[in-house]
Design a protein around this motif. Sequence first.
Motif, mmCIF file in Angstrom:
data_model
loop_
_atom_site.group_PDB
_atom_site.id
_atom_site.type_symbol
_atom_site.label_atom_id
_atom_site.label_comp_id
_atom_site.label_asym_id
_atom_site.label_seq_id
_atom_site.Cartn_x
_atom_site.Cartn_y
_atom_site.Cartn_z
ATOM 1 N N LEU A 1 41.194 -0.353 0.745
ATOM 2 C CA LEU A 1 41.063 0.163 -0.619
ATOM 3 C C LEU A 1 42.242 -0.267 -1.488
ATOM 4 C CD1 LEU A 1 39.748 3.709 0.228
ATOM 5 C CD2 LEU A 1 38.537 2.007 -1.149
ATOM 6 N N TYR A 2 43.433 -0.259 -0.898
ATOM 7 C CA TYR A 2 44.625 -0.707 -1.629
ATOM 8 C C TYR A 2 44.454 -2.158 -2.069
ATOM 9 C CZ TYR A 2 49.310 -2.519 -2.372
ATOM 10 O OH TYR A 2 50.407 -3.156 -2.896
ATOM 11 N N GLU A 3 44.024 -3.009 -1.152
ATOM 12 C CA GLU A 3 43.836 -4.422 -1.483
ATOM 13 C C GLU A 3 42.774 -4.582 -2.567
ATOM 14 O OE1 GLU A 3 45.693 -6.958 -0.652
ATOM 15 O OE2 GLU A 3 46.934 -5.610 0.528
ATOM 16 N N ASP A 4 41.672 -3.877 -2.436
ATOM 17 C CA ASP A 4 40.604 -3.961 -3.436
ATOM 18 C C ASP A 4 41.059 -3.410 -4.783
ATOM 19 O OD1 ASP A 4 38.971 -5.019 -1.487
ATOM 20 O OD2 ASP A 4 37.842 -3.168 -1.159
ATOM 21 N N GLY A 5 41.728 -2.278 -4.764
ATOM 22 C CA GLY A 5 42.135 -1.616 -5.993
ATOM 23 C C GLY A 5 43.308 -2.266 -6.682
ATOM 24 N N GLY B 1 40.163 4.577 -8.846
ATOM 25 C CA GLY B 1 39.334 5.176 -7.797
ATOM 26 C C GLY B 1 39.717 4.669 -6.419
ATOM 27 N N ALA B 2 39.902 3.369 -6.286
ATOM 28 C CA ALA B 2 40.276 2.775 -5.005
ATOM 29 C C ALA B 2 41.685 3.187 -4.598
ATOM 30 C CB ALA B 2 40.151 1.251 -5.061
ATOM 31 N N LEU B 3 42.629 3.126 -5.558
ATOM 32 C CA LEU B 3 44.017 3.461 -5.223
ATOM 33 C C LEU B 3 44.163 4.937 -4.874
ATOM 34 C CD1 LEU B 3 45.901 1.319 -7.889
ATOM 35 C CD2 LEU B 3 45.643 0.839 -5.447
ATOM 36 N N ARG B 4 43.504 5.813 -5.605
ATOM 37 C CA ARG B 4 43.570 7.251 -5.321
ATOM 38 C C ARG B 4 42.939 7.576 -3.963
ATOM 39 N NH1 ARG B 4 44.155 10.940 -9.631
ATOM 40 N NH2 ARG B 4 44.884 9.916 -11.505
ATOM 41 N N ALA C 1 46.440 12.673 -6.245
ATOM 42 C CA ALA C 1 45.381 11.660 -6.263
ATOM 43 C C ALA C 1 43.997 12.304 -6.361
ATOM 44 C CB ALA C 1 45.468 10.787 -5.009
ATOM 45 N N ASP C 2 43.821 13.414 -5.677
ATOM 46 C CA ASP C 2 42.504 14.048 -5.646
ATOM 47 C C ASP C 2 42.237 14.967 -6.832
ATOM 48 O OD1 ASP C 2 41.883 12.747 -3.301
ATOM 49 O OD2 ASP C 2 42.234 14.481 -2.005
ATOM 50 N N TYR C 3 43.276 15.565 -7.402
ATOM 51 C CA TYR C 3 43.043 16.620 -8.391
ATOM 52 C C TYR C 3 43.640 16.397 -9.768
ATOM 53 C CZ TYR C 3 41.810 19.046 -4.092
ATOM 54 O OH TYR C 3 41.245 19.377 -2.894
ATOM 55 N N ASP C 4 44.678 15.585 -9.896
ATOM 56 C CA ASP C 4 45.359 15.429 -11.174
ATOM 57 C C ASP C 4 44.914 14.132 -11.850
ATOM 58 O OD1 ASP C 4 47.015 15.323 -13.360
ATOM 59 O OD2 ASP C 4 48.826 15.889 -12.243
ATOM 60 N N LEU C 5 43.957 14.252 -12.737
ATOM 61 C CA LEU C 5 43.360 13.077 -13.368
ATOM 62 C C LEU C 5 44.271 12.417 -14.400
ATOM 63 C CD1 LEU C 5 39.724 14.419 -13.819
ATOM 64 C CD2 LEU C 5 40.697 13.139 -11.895
ATOM 65 N N ASP C 6 45.360 13.081 -14.757
ATOM 66 C CA ASP C 6 46.292 12.518 -15.736
ATOM 67 C C ASP C 6 47.380 11.659 -15.098
ATOM 68 O OD1 ASP C 6 44.985 13.725 -17.887
ATOM 69 O OD2 ASP C 6 46.085 15.592 -17.599
ATOM 70 N N VAL C 7 47.447 11.636 -13.784
ATOM 71 C CA VAL C 7 48.461 10.838 -13.083
ATOM 72 C C VAL C 7 47.903 9.439 -12.839
ATOM 73 C CG1 VAL C 7 49.758 10.586 -10.925
ATOM 74 C CG2 VAL C 7 49.502 12.838 -11.982
ATOM 75 N N HIS C 8 48.700 8.433 -13.198
ATOM 76 C CA HIS C 8 48.322 7.036 -12.981
ATOM 77 C C HIS C 8 48.980 6.545 -11.687
ATOM 78 C CE1 HIS C 8 47.110 2.980 -14.047
ATOM 79 N NE2 HIS C 8 48.319 2.586 -13.656
ATOM 80 N N PHE C 9 48.180 6.015 -10.777
ATOM 81 C CA PHE C 9 48.699 5.472 -9.533
ATOM 82 C C PHE C 9 48.847 3.969 -9.671
ATOM 83 C CE2 PHE C 9 47.680 9.590 -8.039
ATOM 84 C CZ PHE C 9 48.536 9.810 -6.982
#
Length: 124
Positions: A16-20, A27-30, A97-105
């Motif tokens: 997922l990391y490679e794809d994202g 979505g992939a990174l989270r 990653a699962d709950y905080d939609l305002d955090v950018h990964f």
Amino acid sequence: MAVFQPTGFLRVAERLYEDGSKDEDQGALRTAVSRAYYAAFLTWREKIRAMDPGYMTYAEKLGGSDVHRAVIEWLKMRGLEGESEYLRMLRRERNKADYDLDVHFERGRVYKILGITHMLVERE
């Protein structure tokens, strides 16, 4: 032997990391962060079950997030403060990653999480 090994989650996280990473697909990174945490958590839960079955029986009766907290506390009680703190950090990142939609990964952040996960999973 279990039907599934937690390292399977780590392999999924890496894919997922490679794809994202190509376009910072959140979505992939989270999901990579979430699967990485579970690879580390389940690895240690199973190790503790083997080393201290009474403790895990007690912890699992608590249910829910208490089992996650119990694994972290067991590590700390056994003098594995570094592992305890890393697992606690991974859990916080998984919750974000699962709950905080305002955090950018960002890619670098997820790369660091995967590195910490490898260290925890490979620890004897």
